[in-house]
Motif scaffolding. Structure first.
Motif, PDB file in Angstrom:
ATOM      1  N   LEU A  33      27.748  17.181  57.039  1.00  0.00           N
ATOM      2  CA  LEU A  33      27.337  18.572  56.857  1.00  0.00           C
ATOM      3  C   LEU A  33      25.999  18.794  57.536  1.00  0.00           C
ATOM      4  N   GLY A  34      25.854  19.930  58.203  1.00  0.00           N
ATOM      5  CA  GLY A  34      24.572  20.293  58.776  1.00  0.00           C
ATOM      6  C   GLY A  34      23.847  21.307  57.912  1.00  0.00           C
ATOM      7  N   GLU A  35      22.529  21.257  57.940  1.00  0.00           N
ATOM      8  CA  GLU A  35      21.763  22.307  57.258  1.00  0.00           C
ATOM      9  C   GLU A  35      22.075  23.664  57.869  1.00  0.00           C
ATOM     10  N   ASP A  36      22.346  23.680  59.185  1.00  0.00           N
ATOM     11  CA  ASP A  36      22.824  24.862  59.882  1.00  0.00           C
ATOM     12  C   ASP A  36      24.147  24.501  60.550  1.00  0.00           C
ATOM     13  N   ARG A  37      24.786  25.474  61.175  1.00  0.00           N
ATOM     14  CA  ARG A  37      26.054  25.219  61.839  1.00  0.00           C
ATOM     15  C   ARG A  37      25.853  24.299  63.043  1.00  0.00           C
ATOM     16  N   LEU A  38      26.916  23.592  63.417  1.00  0.00           N
ATOM     17  CA  LEU A  38      26.839  22.517  64.398  1.00  0.00           C
ATOM     18  C   LEU A  38      27.667  22.845  65.632  1.00  0.00           C
ATOM     19  N   THR A  39      27.072  22.668  66.814  1.00  0.00           N
ATOM     20  CA  THR A  39      27.861  22.675  68.036  1.00  0.00           C
ATOM     21  C   THR A  39      28.685  21.393  68.065  1.00  0.00           C
ATOM     22  N   ALA A  40      29.985  21.489  68.361  1.00  0.00           N
ATOM     23  CA  ALA A  40      30.838  20.314  68.223  1.00  0.00           C
ATOM     24  C   ALA A  40      31.963  20.302  69.246  1.00  0.00           C
ATOM     25  N   LEU A  56      40.055  24.063  68.479  1.00  0.00           N
ATOM     26  CA  LEU A  56      38.955  25.013  68.641  1.00  0.00           C
ATOM     27  C   LEU A  56      37.695  24.358  69.188  1.00  0.00           C
ATOM     28  N   LEU A  57      37.669  23.013  69.224  1.00  0.00           N
ATOM     29  CA  LEU A  57      36.503  22.296  69.723  1.00  0.00           C
ATOM     30  C   LEU A  57      36.520  22.101  71.240  1.00  0.00           C
ATOM     31  N   GLU A  58      37.627  22.463  71.885  1.00  0.00           N
ATOM     32  CA  GLU A  58      37.670  22.358  73.342  1.00  0.00           C
ATOM     33  C   GLU A  58      36.665  23.335  73.959  1.00  0.00           C
ATOM     34  N   PRO A  59      36.018  22.933  75.051  1.00  0.00           N
ATOM     35  CA  PRO A  59      34.966  23.786  75.630  1.00  0.00           C
ATOM     36  C   PRO A  59      35.413  25.178  76.037  1.00  0.00           C
ATOM     37  N   ASP A  60      36.731  25.356  76.318  1.00  0.00           N
ATOM     38  CA  ASP A  60      37.178  26.676  76.746  1.00  0.00           C
ATOM     39  C   ASP A  60      37.576  27.588  75.590  1.00  0.00           C
ATOM     40  N   LYS A  61      37.450  27.108  74.350  1.00  0.00           N
ATOM     41  CA  LYS A  61      37.799  27.921  73.190  1.00  0.00           C
ATOM     42  C   LYS A  61      36.587  28.718  72.721  1.00  0.00           C
ATOM     43  N   SER A  62      36.854  29.829  72.025  1.00  0.00           N
ATOM     44  CA  SER A  62      35.803  30.819  71.774  1.00  0.00           C
ATOM     45  C   SER A  62      34.829  30.428  70.676  1.00  0.00           C
ATOM     46  N   VAL A  63      35.242  29.604  69.721  1.00  0.00           N
ATOM     47  CA  VAL A  63      34.347  29.243  68.625  1.00  0.00           C
ATOM     48  C   VAL A  63      33.316  28.239  69.111  1.00  0.00           C
ATOM     49  N   GLU A  64      32.045  28.534  68.919  1.00  0.00           N
ATOM     50  CA  GLU A  64      30.984  27.677  69.431  1.00  0.00           C
ATOM     51  C   GLU A  64      30.519  26.630  68.418  1.00  0.00           C
ATOM     52  N   GLN A  65      30.575  26.965  67.115  1.00  0.00           N
ATOM     53  CA  GLN A  65      29.986  26.072  66.123  1.00  0.00           C
ATOM     54  C   GLN A  65      30.887  25.937  64.899  1.00  0.00           C
ATOM     55  N   VAL A  66      30.706  24.834  64.187  1.00  0.00           N
ATOM     56  CA  VAL A  66      31.476  24.557  62.976  1.00  0.00           C
ATOM     57  C   VAL A  66      30.518  24.309  61.817  1.00  0.00           C
TER      58      VAL A  66
END
Length: 333
Positions: A33-40, A56-66
């Protein structure tokens, strides 16, 4: 490069790890768990992965952080550990904001530990509760060995476990690794005393015995586990993390290079029945001053940390009633 204060992935500032396990089940779950959201991002090199929300973790997908990453035992059933984590994060008001909603994003990977001697005759799937308990346990100082996702892990010759390690680079960037070691391959050379990862050991973090002095090793595949469960999935799953600010594409490169650590610590690795997968996360707490050089060093450090974490997982494993394989520590004087 030197290990961080804890020699754990939580030496990366802003990260916490929680474990939950069931001794009778011989299985458990681990949450990062991150204190803030994580780029992954992530990289798979095994032939039998089990995952949730990795596309969703692929670089071409729209979600940037988890919001969190889950490693779990339980094979397909263990993927539901993420449901418990999602519920817990929602209760905390965390998640991707969409109008008045919060949607926690929790990519997950699992190991196969269903035939390890534990009681799997449940009525209700126990993994959502294990996931929520692991989230509630999140802390900077956490246990390794026979805990969390490593509780029921087995390697080729010994009981496996949960391992972690870290390195602080000369630039000040911190890199850490967390691994649930459950491969079909062995983590020790023939004779079961020396770790394959021994050339990368720092101090005596997994016994200090040094490399096997013999040559010509690795030409035979020794695996008690393969003899017992030849057709079943096995798997080493892990996470590498850094405080350096990374894009998703850079995180994917970090995850890919980190697989070198599995090949250094497990022989053979990346087999058809392994689901070997590594997530990479960034807390984005530190800007890179030399992006090309820093990214090179981050990837190299990630591979070193993974190799050391695998050996530490087995070194810290401890016996429990009904175990099918011995602990490495059982054979040492």
């Amino acid at each position: 490069m030197t290990p961080g204060v804890r020699n754990l992935i939580t030496d990366v500032p802003g990260l916490l790890v929680g474990n939950a396990q069931d001794a009778a089940l011989k299985s458990g779950t681990t949450v990062l768990l991150g204190e803030d959201r994580l780029t992954a991002s992530y990289s798979v090199m095994g032939g039998a992965p089990g995952t949730r929300e990795t596309d969703l973790l692929e670089p071409d997908k729209s979600v940037e952080q988890v919001d969190a990453i889950v490693l779990s035992g339980g094979s397909t059933y263990g993927l539901d550990a993420a449901s418990g984590v999602v519920s817990g994060l929602r209760a905390q008001g965390r998640g991707f904001a969409l109008l008045n909603l919060r949607i926690p994003l929790v990519p997950t990977a699992i190991i196969f530990d269903l035939l390890n001697g534990g009681d799997k005759d449940w009525i209700d799937n126990p993994y959502p509760a294990l996931g929520r308990a692991a989230l509630a346990d999140a802390r900077a100082d956490f246990g390794i060995g026979s805990v969390g996702a490593g509780t029921g892990a087995l390697t080729g010759m010994h009981k496996g476990g949960l391992g972690s390690a870290s390195l602080v680079l000369e630039s000040g960037i911190t890199v850490g690794a967390l691994i649930a070691a459950n491969p079909v391959g062995s983590v020790t050379t023939p004779g079961e005393r020396h770790f394959w990862a021994a050339p990368f050991e720092i101090g005596d973090e997994f016994g200090g015995l040094g490399p096997d002095p013999r040559g010509g090793l690795g030409r035979s595949v020794e695996s008690r586990k393969a003899g017992a469960f030849a057709q079943l999935a096995h798997t080493a799953i892990g996470i590498v993390a850094t405080d350096a600010g990374l894009t998703k594409a850079q995180a994917k490169r970090m995850a890919t290079v980190a697989h070198d650590g599995l090949a250094r610590a497990i022989v053979p690795s990346h087999m058809p029945s392994d689901g070997d997968l590594i997530f990479a996360v960034s807390t984005n707490g530190r800007a890179m001053q030399n992006p090309d050089g820093d990214l090179r060093d981050i990837g190299h450090a990630a591979g070193l940390c993974i190799a050391r974490a695998v050996a530490r997982a087995v070194y810290h494993a401890r016996p429990a009633p009904g175990d099918l394989l011995p602990c490495w520590s059982d054979g040492q004087s």
